[in-house]
Design an enzyme around this catalytic site. Structure first.
Site, PDB file in Angstrom:
ATOM      1  N   CYS A  48       0.823  -1.205   0.000  1.00 33.61           N
ATOM      2  CA  CYS A  48       0.000   0.000   0.000  1.00 33.61           C
ATOM      3  C   CYS A  48       0.861   1.259   0.000  1.00 33.61           C
ATOM      4  O   CYS A  48       1.664   1.472   0.914  1.00 33.61           O
ATOM      5  CB  CYS A  48      -0.926  -0.007   1.218  1.00 33.61           C
ATOM      6  SG  CYS A  48      -1.843   1.522   1.451  1.00 33.61           S
ATOM      7  N   CYS A  51       0.209   3.540   2.983  1.00 36.01           N
ATOM      8  CA  CYS A  51       0.835   3.019   4.204  1.00 36.01           C
ATOM      9  C   CYS A  51       2.310   3.399   4.259  1.00 36.01           C
ATOM     10  O   CYS A  51       2.822   3.786   5.322  1.00 36.01           O
ATOM     11  CB  CYS A  51       0.681   1.507   4.272  1.00 36.01           C
ATOM     12  SG  CYS A  51      -1.036   0.929   4.277  1.00 36.01           S
TER      13      CYS A  51
END
Length: 428
Positions: A48, A51
Site C-alpha cells: 500500500c 501506508c
C-alpha cells in the site's frame, strides 16, 4: 519489573525496535492482550502506497508517546489476517485506538499533531475536570479549540454537555471547571453555561441563559448541533480526511482552491488569493458564520472531484452538501475582490446563483464515471506496473475467452459447411 514487562511484550509480539522507531510489530497474539492497557495501532499492507507514506509519521508518533502508557504498534494484515478480521479492517491504512474492550477508528488527517491530539482525547474521560486556574492558560496554549462547562456538574445542561462530549470526544476537547476558575479567564454572566474557546476568543452556547425553558429533546439537538459547528476553525485546511466531517455541519462549504507542491509550498499569486479570502472570512465571520463554513484546499484533485471537471488554480468553489450542488463564481478568480465575494455568497444564500451538479440520475452516473476515471489515473501515476497487472490480466483473460467463443462458432460453421459440401458431392 519494567524490564520484565518489556521482555514479555517482545516475546508476545515479536517486537523489533530499531533506534529510529519505537513502533511495535504486532502479530495475531495481540488479540490475547488487547484489553491490557491502551494501544494505538496502524493496520497496513506492505504494497500500500498510502501506508508507506504514513510510516515516517507513525514512527514520530511512536517516539512522542514512548514515555506514556500508550503503546504504538502496527499489524501487517497480509500476514496476520485473524487480527485484521477481528477489527474489521477493509482499507489500508486503518488506524485504531484500542482502550480495553473498546476500539475507535481514526478518520482525521494523518499528521503527527492530529494523531497525537486524537490519542490525548481518547485516552482520558470524555470531560476532563480543571481544578487549577493556571491550567486554563496551558489549555489555551496547547489547544486552539476546546469546549468548557462552567458550574456544578449536575442538572440538565450538564447531562446534555456530557452526552455531547461522549459523541464528539474523537473530534474535540471537553472540560469542566468551577465558576471561580472560569471567571479568571472568561466573561461569565450565566451559571451553569457552556462555552467554546476558539482562536483566542470565547463564545457561549446561545441557550445557556434560558436552557430550562427549552424542551430536553430540543436542548439536546441544539447543543449537539452547536458543538458540531463550533469544533472547526474559521478557515481550516480541507482534506479528503476531514471534508466528510465538515459537510456534517449542513452549511455551505466555501473552498479557496490552491495547489501545494511536495514541500507544501504555494505559488505567490495563489498564496495572495488564499490570504485575501482568509482576511475576508475573519472580517465577516459574524455575518456568514451561521450559513457558511469556510476553508482552503491544497490539492486541486479534491475540488475537481466535487466540480466533476478540471478546475484551474486558484479558484473559489462552494458546495451544498445537502443537495450535492456546487457554485462557481463567474468572475476570474484572480480578479475577485472582497466585495465580489460578498455579492457571490449573498446570491448563493438568496438562491439566485447558477447551480451545478446535484443528485439527478444523469449527474450520479457522470459522477461515478468521473471518479472511476480519476481513481484509475491516480493509480496509474502512483504505480503503473501494478495498475497494468490489476486491469491488464482480467482484460487479457476476457479477450481470450471471447476469442475462443468466437473462434469456436467460426470453426463449427466451417465444419458444417464442409459436411454439406461433401454430402452435395456424393449426391452428384
Amino acid at each position: 519489573m519494567y524490564t520484565l514487562c518489556k521482555l514479555l511484550i517482545a516475546l508476545l509480539f515479536f517486537t523489533t525496535l530499531a533506534h529510529s522507531s519505537r513502533v511495535l510489530e504486532l502479530s495475531d497474539r495481540f488479540l490475547d492482550v488487547r484489553n491490557e492497557g491502551q494501544w494505538f495501532v496502524m493496520f497496513y499492507a506492505p504494497w500500500c502506497a498510502h501506508c508507506k507514506k504514513l510510516e515516517p509519521v507513525w514512527a514520530l508518533v511512536a517516539q512522542a508517546l514512548y514515555n506514556t502508557n500508550i503503546r504504538v504498534g502496527r499489524v501487517d494484515c497480509t500476514r496476520f489476517t485473524a487480527t485484521a478480521q477481528h477489527f474489521k479492517v477493509n482499507a489500508y491504512p486503518t488506524i485504531i485506538f484500542v482502550k480495553g474492550p473498546y476500539d475507535y477508528v481514526y478518520n482525521g488527517d494523518r499528521s503527527k499533531e492530529e494523531l497525537i491530539h486524537f490519542v490525548n482525547r481518547m485516552s482520558g474521560p470524555p470531560v476532563q475536570l480543571v481544578t487549577r486556574a493556571d491550567s486554563i492558560d496551558i489549555l489555551k496554549s496547547n489547544n486552539p479549540i476546546f469546549f468548557t462547562y462552567v458550574g456544578k456538574q449536575s442538572g440538565l445542561l450538564w447531562d446534555v454537555f456530557y452526552s455531547a462530549a461522549e459523541s464528539y470526544q474523537a473530534h474535540g476537547y471537553f472540560y469542566a471547571t468551577s465558576v471561580e476558575i472560569a471567571k479568571r479567564h472568561f466573561d461569565v454572566d450565566t451559571v451553569p453555561s457552556a462555552l467554546v474557546y476558539k482562536e483566542r476568543s470565547h463564545y457561549y452556547f446561545p441557550y445557556s441563559d434560558n436552557f430550562e425553558r427549552i424542551e430536553p429533546a430540543h436542548l439536546n439537538e441544539t447543543l449537539f448541533r452547536w458543538v458540531n459547528e463550533e469544533r472547526f476553525a474559521t478557515f481550516p485546511k480541507v482534506t479528503r480526511s476531514n471534508i466528510h466531517h465538515l459537510v456534517q455541519t449542513k452549511k455551505y462549504l466555501v473552498l479557496a482552491v490552491v495547489e501545494e507542491n511536495k514541500l507544501s509550498e504555494i505559488a505567490a499569486h495563489e498564496q495572495e488569493f488564499r490570504d485575501m479570502v482568509e482576511i475576508f472570512v475573519h472580517k465577516n465571520k459574524h455575518k456568514y458564520h451561521g450559513r457558511f463554513q469556510f476553508g482552503w484546499v491544497g490539492t486541486p484533485e479534491l475540488a475537481r472531484s466535487i466540480a466533476m471537471d478540471s478546475l484551474p488554480t486558484p479558484h473559489l468553489l462552494v458546495l451544498n452538501a445537502s443537495t450535492n450542488e456546487h457554485h462557481i463564481p463567474e468572475d476570474d478568480p484572480l480578479q475577485l475582490t472582497p466585495e465580489a465575494i460578498e455579492i457571490f455568497l449573498d446570491s448563493i444564500h438568496n438562491q439566485t446563483a447558477p447551480t451545478f451538479g446535484g443528485n439527478s440520475l444523469p449527474v450520479r452516473i457522470y459522477r461515478a464515471w468521473f471518479e472511476a476515471k480519476t481513481s484509475l489515473y491516480e493509480m496509474w501515476l502512483g504505480n503503473p506496473v501494478l495498475t497494468t497487472v490489476l486491469f491488464g490480466l482480467p482484460l487479457g483473460f476476457l479477450s481470450l475467452i471471447m476469442y475462443s467463443i468466437c473462434c469456436a462458432d467460426i470453426l463449427d460453421a466451417e465444419e458444417e459447411d464442409d459436411g454439406a459440401d461433401q454430402r452435395h458431392e456424393k449426391k452428384e
